[in-house]
Structures are given as structure tokens and as C-alpha cells.
Design an enzyme around this catalytic site. Structure first.
Site, short mmCIF file in Angstrom:
data_model
loop_
_atom_site.label_atom_id
_atom_site.label_comp_id
_atom_site.label_asym_id
_atom_site.label_seq_id
_atom_site.Cartn_x
_atom_site.Cartn_y
_atom_site.Cartn_z
N ASP A 245 0.85 -1.21 0.00
CA ASP A 245 0.00 0.00 0.00
C ASP A 245 0.88 1.25 0.00
OD1 ASP A 245 0.92 -0.05 2.59
OD2 ASP A 245 -1.04 0.26 3.53
N SER A 246 2.21 1.05 0.04
CA SER A 246 3.15 2.15 -0.21
C SER A 246 2.88 2.77 -1.58
CB SER A 246 4.60 1.66 -0.13
OG SER A 246 4.75 0.48 -0.88
N ASP B 89 -1.11 -6.21 -0.30
CA ASP B 89 -1.17 -5.52 0.99
C ASP B 89 -2.61 -5.08 1.24
OD1 ASP B 89 0.14 -4.64 3.21
OD2 ASP B 89 1.16 -2.96 2.24
N LYS C 272 -1.05 -9.39 3.04
CA LYS C 272 -0.31 -8.91 4.22
C LYS C 272 -1.22 -7.94 4.96
CE LYS C 272 3.09 -5.65 4.05
NZ LYS C 272 2.51 -4.60 4.93
N GLU D 6 -1.27 -5.26 8.52
CA GLU D 6 -0.45 -4.60 9.54
C GLU D 6 -1.03 -4.79 10.94
OE1 GLU D 6 0.25 -0.45 8.75
OE2 GLU D 6 1.17 -0.86 6.80
N GLU E 82 9.40 -3.94 10.59
CA GLU E 82 9.79 -2.66 9.97
C GLU E 82 10.32 -1.69 11.03
OE1 GLU E 82 7.01 -0.92 7.21
OE2 GLU E 82 8.15 0.95 7.10
O1 KIV Z 1 3.53 -1.09 1.70
C1 KIV Z 1 4.70 -1.51 1.70
O2 KIV Z 1 5.47 -1.30 0.75
C2 KIV Z 1 5.16 -2.27 2.87
C3 KIV Z 1 6.61 -2.63 2.93
C4 KIV Z 1 7.41 -1.45 3.28
C5 KIV Z 1 6.84 -3.75 3.86
O3 KIV Z 1 4.38 -2.56 3.72
#
Ligand code: KIV
Length: 294
Positions: A53-54, A92, A122, A124, A191
């Protein structure tokens, strides 16, 4: 010929990650957000591709990851899975897609698998995330945990800063990682965590840890595509290692293109299409008959 079991069609089998950890073989993960980045990551030999989600920050230009939506992440994940065939592709779960209830979390995780071809998701955090992870895994979707700096809760954490830097906070982080493993996560991202703490967590877990700003003791590492390649020109966190300066290369290439267009150096003959002489003559005759200016 695939190096993995045939039923995976050349895809890295998920249980192989445990084997890599057991053998002490480091795992490489990178983010990707489109078809070419997925394909290049695959060709470069990474084991894991994260559609992070970056993307909200590095692709869509937001100030944080919070605005990322399911529809945006689904679109990006579809593109990545078309390019990355061998690595496991992990989608994510964006903020809001799993916070409300276990049912929501399962429904959204299933969308990533069915609609976008993701191999895993994934999510968080710990605390309420534990039951979400358990529900997702229970529904048959592999889940990766993520503790330490969890950007979706950066406001609550007091900003984008390292976590687990007091004994008490390190204890909490350690317990959270173990609880995520117990909830069924197949790997945990650590992280912005002190290297010494990340190493202890890594030793305590059966499943691999994937570090970002968590030191060399983790079982694997992840970097954001735009950071690694020098495409994101905001201030990079200290844990970023830049392997190229593609933004600079792209800018210089575009400047050369602009100059060529303005000076008439592009396109050249090799970039254009020809028409047989007799066809051109016939066309010119038609234009003349039509009274066009020649
Ligand atoms: O969203 C993302 O890119 C991440 C990584 C930094 C692990 O969660």
C-alpha cells in the site's frame, strides 16, 4: 522445466519459505505495482513480490498510505500478477479493508485471490489484527503479518519512526510477532526495529521474518521498488539502500527527447512508415482532383 513441484506451475511453493529459513538461505522481497515491475522482479530472482500500500505514496502521490483503497490495490495487484509468475505475490490489505471485522477482512482477502490472482495477503499490526489473520488463514488465504513501524497507524505511533526501542516496547513487539505466528501467519515483516530485537524475534519464530530497517539478522529483506531504484525523490528513510538513480536517468532521457522533438531530430526515417510510390502517386492525384492545395 520448473524447479518446483509441477502442480505449482513453476510458482515458488509457500512451504519452501520455511525450508529457506531452516537452511539459513536469505529471502529477497521487493514491492511492485505494475506489469513491468512484476516481470522484472521475477526475472531478477526475488522470492516474494509485495504489492504494497506504499503505492499510495510512491505511485499515487499521497502523503501517507492511509488513502489507499481496495479498488486501487486490486488494480495494481492484477497488473503485477500478470508479470510475476514464479515469485509469490502478496497483496497488501489497505487501511479500512480489515479493521472493521473478521468477516470484512476475509471478504477482502478473498477478493485479492479471486479477482487479482494474489497468492497471499499482508496485514499490519497485532491486537485486533490477530483474529483477522486467523480468520483469513482459516478461509484458506495465506497471510503475512507486519509489526514494528506500521505506516497505516503512523499517527498513533507518533510518526514514521523506529519502534521497539525500550525494553517494554521490545517485549510487546516480540509477543506480537509470536502471536501473529500462532494466528497462522506464514511470515512476519519487521519494519524499523532495532537489529538486536529483530534478531531475537527471528530466532524465536518458526516462520521467516522479512526485515525493512530491522538489520541483517532477519530471514529476508524487503525494499520499496521506488526507493531501491531511486525513483522516489522524497526523503528516504535511513534503512533504504539505493541501487540505481532511475529518476535522474529518466529525466535526462526525457530532456533529450524534448530537445529532439523541438529541433526536428525525432522522428527519423527509421521511425516512420513508407507507402509504395504508386500508391502515393495515386493518392496525390486524388488530392489534386479534389482540389486540395499541393
Ligand atoms: O507497503 C509496503 O510497501 C510495505 C513494505 C514497506 C513492507 O508494507
Amino acid at each position: 522445466m520448473s524447479k518446483y513441484a509441477s502442480w505449482t506451475h513453476g510458482k515458488l511453493p509457500l512451504p519452501e519459505l520455511l525450508e529457506l529459513k531452516r537452511r539459513g538461505q536469505k529471502i529477497a522481497m521487493v514491492t511492485a505495482y505494475d506489469f513491468p515491475s512484476g516481470r522484472i522482479a521475477d526475472e531478477a530472482g526475488v522470492e516474494l513480490v509485495l504489492v504494497g500500500d506504499s503505492a499510495a505514496m510512491v505511485v499515487l502521490g499521497h502523503d501517507s498510505t492511509v488513502p489507499a483503497t481496495m479498488e486501487e490495490l486490486l488494480l495494481l495487484t492484477r497488473a503485477v500478477t500478470r508479470g510475476a509468475k514464479r515469485p509469490l505475490v502478496i497483496a497488501d490489505m489497505p487501511f479500512g479493508s480489515f479493521q472493521v471485522s473478521d468477516d470484512d477482512a476475509v471478504a477482502n482477502a478473498v477478493r485479492f485471490v479471486k479477482e487479482a490472482g494474489a497468492d497471499a495477503v499482508k496485514l499490519e499490526g497485532a491486537g485486533p489484527t490477530l483474529s483477522r489473520a486467523q480468520a483469513i488463514v482459516g478461509a484458506g488465504v495465506p497471510a503475512m503479518g507486519h509489526v514494528g513501524l506500521t505506516p497505516q497507524s503512523a499517527t498513533m505511533l507518533g510518526g514514521f519512526k523506529a519502534q521497539g526501542r525500550t525494553a517494554e516496547k521490545a517485549e510487546r513487539l516480540y509477543e506480537d510477532a509470536l502471536a501473529l505466528e500462532a494466528a497462522g501467519c506464514f511470515a512476519i515483516v519487521l519494519e524499523a526495529v532495532p537489529a538486536a530485537i529483530a534478531s531475537r524475534v527471528t530466532e524465536a519464530l518458526q516462520v521467516p521474518t522479512i526485515g525493512i530497517g530491522a538489520g541483517a539478522g532477519c530471514d529476508g529483506q524487503v525494499l520499496v521498488w521506488h526507493d531501491l531504484l531511486g525513483l522516489y525523490e522524497g526523503k528516504a528513510p535511513r534503512f533504504v539502500k539505493r541501487y540505481a538513480d532511475l529518476a535522474d536517468q529518466a529525466r535526462r532521457a526525457l530532456e533529450a527527447y524534448v530537445a529532439d522533438v523541438r529541433e526536428g531530430r525525432f522522428p527519423e526515417e527509421q521511425h516512420t512508415y513508407a507507402i509504395p510510390d504508386e500508391e502515393l502517386d495515386a493518392f496525390e492525384a486524388w488530392l489534386g482532383a479534389r482540389g486540395a492545395r499541393v
